[in-house]
Design a protein around this motif. Structure first.
Motif, PDB file in Angstrom:
ATOM      1  N   GLU A   1       0.831  -1.202   0.000  1.00 25.26           N
ATOM      2  CA  GLU A   1       0.000   0.000   0.000  1.00 25.26           C
ATOM      3  C   GLU A   1       0.870   1.259   0.000  1.00 25.26           C
ATOM      4  OE1 GLU A   1      -2.615  -0.205   3.312  1.00 25.26           O
ATOM      5  OE2 GLU A   1      -3.636  -2.015   2.624  1.00 25.26           O
ATOM      6  N   GLU A   2       2.151   1.100   0.337  1.00 27.82           N
ATOM      7  CA  GLU A   2       3.060   2.242   0.382  1.00 27.82           C
ATOM      8  C   GLU A   2       3.630   2.535  -1.014  1.00 27.82           C
ATOM      9  OE1 GLU A   2       3.294   3.860   3.186  1.00 27.82           O
ATOM     10  OE2 GLU A   2       2.056   2.350   4.201  1.00 27.82           O
ATOM     11  N   ASP A   3       4.208   3.716  -1.141  1.00 29.37           N
ATOM     12  CA  ASP A   3       4.835   4.128  -2.401  1.00 29.37           C
ATOM     13  C   ASP A   3       6.067   3.254  -2.661  1.00 29.37           C
ATOM     14  OD1 ASP A   3       5.838   5.384  -4.598  1.00 29.37           O
ATOM     15  OD2 ASP A   3       6.056   7.367  -3.666  1.00 29.37           O
ATOM     16  N   LEU A   4       6.142   2.670  -3.849  1.00 29.88           N
ATOM     17  CA  LEU A   4       7.231   1.755  -4.171  1.00 29.88           C
ATOM     18  C   LEU A   4       8.318   2.408  -5.032  1.00 29.88           C
ATOM     19  CD1 LEU A   4       5.178  -1.497  -4.923  1.00 29.88           C
ATOM     20  CD2 LEU A   4       6.624  -1.049  -2.933  1.00 29.88           C
ATOM     21  N   GLU A   5       8.229   3.699  -5.243  1.00 34.31           N
ATOM     22  CA  GLU A   5       9.220   4.370  -6.097  1.00 34.31           C
ATOM     23  C   GLU A   5      10.618   4.331  -5.480  1.00 34.31           C
ATOM     24  OE1 GLU A   5       8.000   8.279  -7.156  1.00 34.31           O
ATOM     25  OE2 GLU A   5       6.285   7.616  -8.361  1.00 34.31           O
ATOM     26  N   THR A   6      10.697   4.495  -4.158  1.00 31.17           N
ATOM     27  CA  THR A   6      12.003   4.454  -3.496  1.00 31.17           C
ATOM     28  C   THR A   6      12.631   3.063  -3.615  1.00 31.17           C
ATOM     29  OG1 THR A   6      11.327   6.141  -1.906  1.00 31.17           O
ATOM     30  CG2 THR A   6      13.228   4.786  -1.319  1.00 31.17           C
ATOM     31  N   ILE A   7      11.803   2.031  -3.462  1.00 29.41           N
ATOM     32  CA  ILE A   7      12.291   0.658  -3.616  1.00 29.41           C
ATOM     33  C   ILE A   7      12.774   0.427  -5.044  1.00 29.41           C
ATOM     34  CG2 ILE A   7      11.565  -1.773  -3.665  1.00 29.41           C
ATOM     35  CD1 ILE A   7       9.760  -1.131  -1.283  1.00 29.41           C
ATOM     36  N   SER A   8      12.016   0.947  -6.013  1.00 29.32           N
ATOM     37  CA  SER A   8      12.401   0.830  -7.417  1.00 29.32           C
ATOM     38  C   SER A   8      13.767   1.463  -7.650  1.00 29.32           C
ATOM     39  CB  SER A   8      11.342   1.501  -8.302  1.00 29.32           C
ATOM     40  OG  SER A   8      11.717   1.436  -9.662  1.00 29.32           O
ATOM     41  N   TRP A   9      13.984   2.653  -7.081  1.00 25.75           N
ATOM     42  CA  TRP A   9      15.279   3.338  -7.207  1.00 25.75           C
ATOM     43  C   TRP A   9      16.386   2.492  -6.569  1.00 25.75           C
ATOM     44  CZ3 TRP A   9      18.603   5.122  -3.387  1.00 25.75           C
ATOM     45  CH2 TRP A   9      19.669   5.917  -3.818  1.00 25.75           C
ATOM     46  N   GLY A  10      16.111   1.904  -5.401  1.00 21.58           N
ATOM     47  CA  GLY A  10      17.101   1.085  -4.720  1.00 21.58           C
ATOM     48  C   GLY A  10      17.503  -0.143  -5.534  1.00 21.58           C
ATOM     49  N   ILE A  11      16.533  -0.733  -6.223  1.00 23.16           N
ATOM     50  CA  ILE A  11      16.829  -1.898  -7.057  1.00 23.16           C
ATOM     51  C   ILE A  11      17.705  -1.499  -8.238  1.00 23.16           C
ATOM     52  CG2 ILE A  11      15.799  -3.666  -8.554  1.00 23.16           C
ATOM     53  CD1 ILE A  11      13.350  -3.580  -6.653  1.00 23.16           C
ATOM     54  N   GLU A  12      17.429  -0.325  -8.814  1.00 17.22           N
ATOM     55  CA  GLU A  12      18.276   0.172  -9.909  1.00 17.22           C
ATOM     56  C   GLU A  12      19.715   0.375  -9.429  1.00 17.22           C
ATOM     57  OE1 GLU A  12      16.273   3.718 -11.104  1.00 17.22           O
ATOM     58  OE2 GLU A  12      15.194   2.723 -12.730  1.00 17.22           O
ATOM     59  N   GLN A  13      19.861   0.940  -8.217  1.00 14.44           N
ATOM     60  CA  GLN A  13      21.193   1.169  -7.666  1.00 14.44           C
ATOM     61  C   GLN A  13      21.914  -0.155  -7.406  1.00 14.44           C
ATOM     62  OE1 GLN A  13      22.596   4.396  -7.245  1.00 14.44           O
ATOM     63  NE2 GLN A  13      20.786   4.736  -8.528  1.00 14.44           N
ATOM     64  N   PHE A  14      21.172  -1.140  -6.917  1.00 11.68           N
ATOM     65  CA  PHE A  14      21.763  -2.460  -6.664  1.00 11.68           C
ATOM     66  C   PHE A  14      22.224  -3.090  -7.968  1.00 11.68           C
ATOM     67  CE2 PHE A  14      21.160  -7.116  -6.470  1.00 11.68           C
ATOM     68  CZ  PHE A  14      22.132  -7.413  -5.524  1.00 11.68           C
ATOM     69  N   SER A  15      21.415  -2.964  -9.023  1.00 12.40           N
ATOM     70  CA  SER A  15      21.768  -3.518 -10.325  1.00 12.40           C
ATOM     71  C   SER A  15      23.059  -2.893 -10.848  1.00 12.40           C
ATOM     72  CB  SER A  15      20.631  -3.286 -11.323  1.00 12.40           C
ATOM     73  OG  SER A  15      20.974  -3.762 -12.608  1.00 12.40           O
ATOM     74  N   GLU A  16      23.179  -1.577 -10.688  1.00  9.41           N
ATOM     75  CA  GLU A  16      24.388  -0.891 -11.146  1.00  9.41           C
ATOM     76  C   GLU A  16      25.607  -1.319 -10.327  1.00  9.41           C
ATOM     77  OE1 GLU A  16      23.651   3.287 -11.070  1.00  9.41           O
ATOM     78  OE2 GLU A  16      21.989   3.186 -12.507  1.00  9.41           O
ATOM     79  N   ALA A  17      25.425  -1.464  -9.015  1.00  8.19           N
ATOM     80  CA  ALA A  17      26.528  -1.904  -8.155  1.00  8.19           C
ATOM     81  C   ALA A  17      26.948  -3.332  -8.502  1.00  8.19           C
ATOM     82  CB  ALA A  17      26.110  -1.821  -6.686  1.00  8.19           C
ATOM     83  N   LEU A  18      25.977  -4.160  -8.831  1.00  5.92           N
ATOM     84  CA  LEU A  18      26.251  -5.547  -9.199  1.00  5.92           C
ATOM     85  C   LEU A  18      27.059  -5.598 -10.496  1.00  5.92           C
ATOM     86  CD1 LEU A  18      25.523  -8.243  -7.878  1.00  5.92           C
ATOM     87  CD2 LEU A  18      23.537  -8.378  -9.397  1.00  5.92           C
ATOM     88  N   GLN A  19      26.708  -4.741 -11.454  1.00  9.31           N
ATOM     89  CA  GLN A  19      27.458  -4.683 -12.714  1.00  9.31           C
ATOM     90  C   GLN A  19      28.914  -4.318 -12.467  1.00  9.31           C
ATOM     91  OE1 GLN A  19      25.412  -3.174 -16.432  1.00  9.31           O
ATOM     92  NE2 GLN A  19      24.114  -2.210 -14.894  1.00  9.31           N
ATOM     93  N   ARG A  20      29.126  -3.326 -11.582  1.00 11.90           N
ATOM     94  CA  ARG A  20      30.496  -2.894 -11.291  1.00 11.90           C
ATOM     95  C   ARG A  20      31.275  -4.005 -10.593  1.00 11.90           C
ATOM     96  NH1 ARG A  20      27.716   1.897  -9.873  1.00 11.90           N
ATOM     97  NH2 ARG A  20      27.850   1.373  -7.653  1.00 11.90           N
ATOM     98  N   ALA A  21      30.606  -4.704  -9.667  1.00  7.07           N
ATOM     99  CA  ALA A  21      31.277  -5.750  -8.889  1.00  7.07           C
ATOM    100  C   ALA A  21      31.614  -6.968  -9.744  1.00  7.07           C
ATOM    101  CB  ALA A  21      30.404  -6.164  -7.710  1.00  7.07           C
TER     102      ALA A  21
END
Length: 272
Positions: free
Chosen positions: A37-57
């Motif tokens: 029921e909460e806004d999921l935009e922040t979670i969406s942003w966090g997943i994008e950041q994780f994906s980018e960090a995973l690519q670098r790692a």
């Protein structure tokens, strides 16, 4: 509702979601569905950041498709419940509260919630198999990093006396609720590390991650009875040797592999 479709490394995204998001999620063949029921935009942003960090790692391309939509509450709750199916693992039958128990099996009623563990993840499933063979009535068992408490409940169903701990207060509360839901009780359940226990155990279960298992190796050994059994899980296959080195005074008595995950059952050398 947020649909997450990673191009690869689904297990790593699953682990990230377990640790990072304040709501439950559903796993699909293509990825994950997060409903709240909460806004999921922040979670969406966090997943994008994780994906980018995973690519670098990893030094490779790891794309993730994110689809954010809004639905009526009654729609997504019904869909969510339909997607959560009971699972049979050895003598255990894990089912949500809206499903009937199964005759002839050790039934554990547990609903997906904030804490990890409904039996569907490979590490949880392999731990349940290890508990089925290693835990006996009257054993004193410790569940380190208990999450939802599913492994502790399985040990209780086998007739064990169980302590459990987790450093996450939400997990501790969830574990307590799930025990009450199954008319079971911990001898002791606390928020914090295993170092707060003065007991010694016949079996210690730790379904965490490889680095933490290495870090707490001496603490687990200290709390294990002579001839006791360690069940270690949450280990990606590429880190298995690292964990085994930390427990080199133990004999490997069972190795359970599912996908890229490994669970180890260990006994002190000469004590089998």
């Amino acid at each position: 509702m947020l649909v997450v479709k990673p191009s690869s490394h689904h297990e790593l995204f699953s682990d990230f979601l377990v640790d990072a998001i304040p709501v439950g999620f559903e796993e699909t063949d293509e990825g994950f569905i997060i409903r709240s029921e909460e806004d999921l935009e922040t979670i969406s942003w966090g997943i994008e950041q994780f994906s980018e960090a995973l690519q670098r790692a990893l030094g490779e391309v790891v794309d993730v498709e994110l689809i954010l939509t809004k639905e009526k509450n009654d729609d997504w709750i019904a869909q969510y419940q339909q997607a959560i199916t009971p699972i049979e693992i050895g003598p255990f039958y894990i089912h949500p509260t809206w499903e009937e128990p199964k005759s002839g099996l050790l039934n554990i009623a547990i609903d997906p919630a904030l804490a990890f563990g409904t039996g569907h993840h490979p590490t949880t499933a392999s731990c349940l198999r290890a508990i089925a063979s290693s835990v006996h009535a009257g054993d004193e068992v410790m569940d380190v990093g208990c999450g939802s408490g599913i492994l502790a409940l399985a040990a209780m169903k086998k007739g064990a006396i169980v302590d459990a701990c987790d450093t996450d207060p939400i997990s501790v509360e969830n574990a307590r609720t799930n025990a009450e839901q199954n008319s079971l009780a911990y001898r002791r359940l606390w928020e914090g590390p295993i170092q707060e226990s003065e007991e010694k155990y016949d079996v210690i279960v730790a379904n965490i991650v490889a680095d933490v298992l290495v870090f707490i190796a001496s603490d687990l050994k200290k709390r294990l009875k002579e001839g006791g059994v360690l069940i270690l899980s949450g280990i990606m296959d590429k880190y298995e040797e690292k964990v085994l080195r930390a427990y080199r005074t133990f004999e490997l008595t069972e190795r359970i592999v599912e996908n890229e995950w490994v669970s180890l059952v260990l006994t002190e050398k000469g004590k089998i």
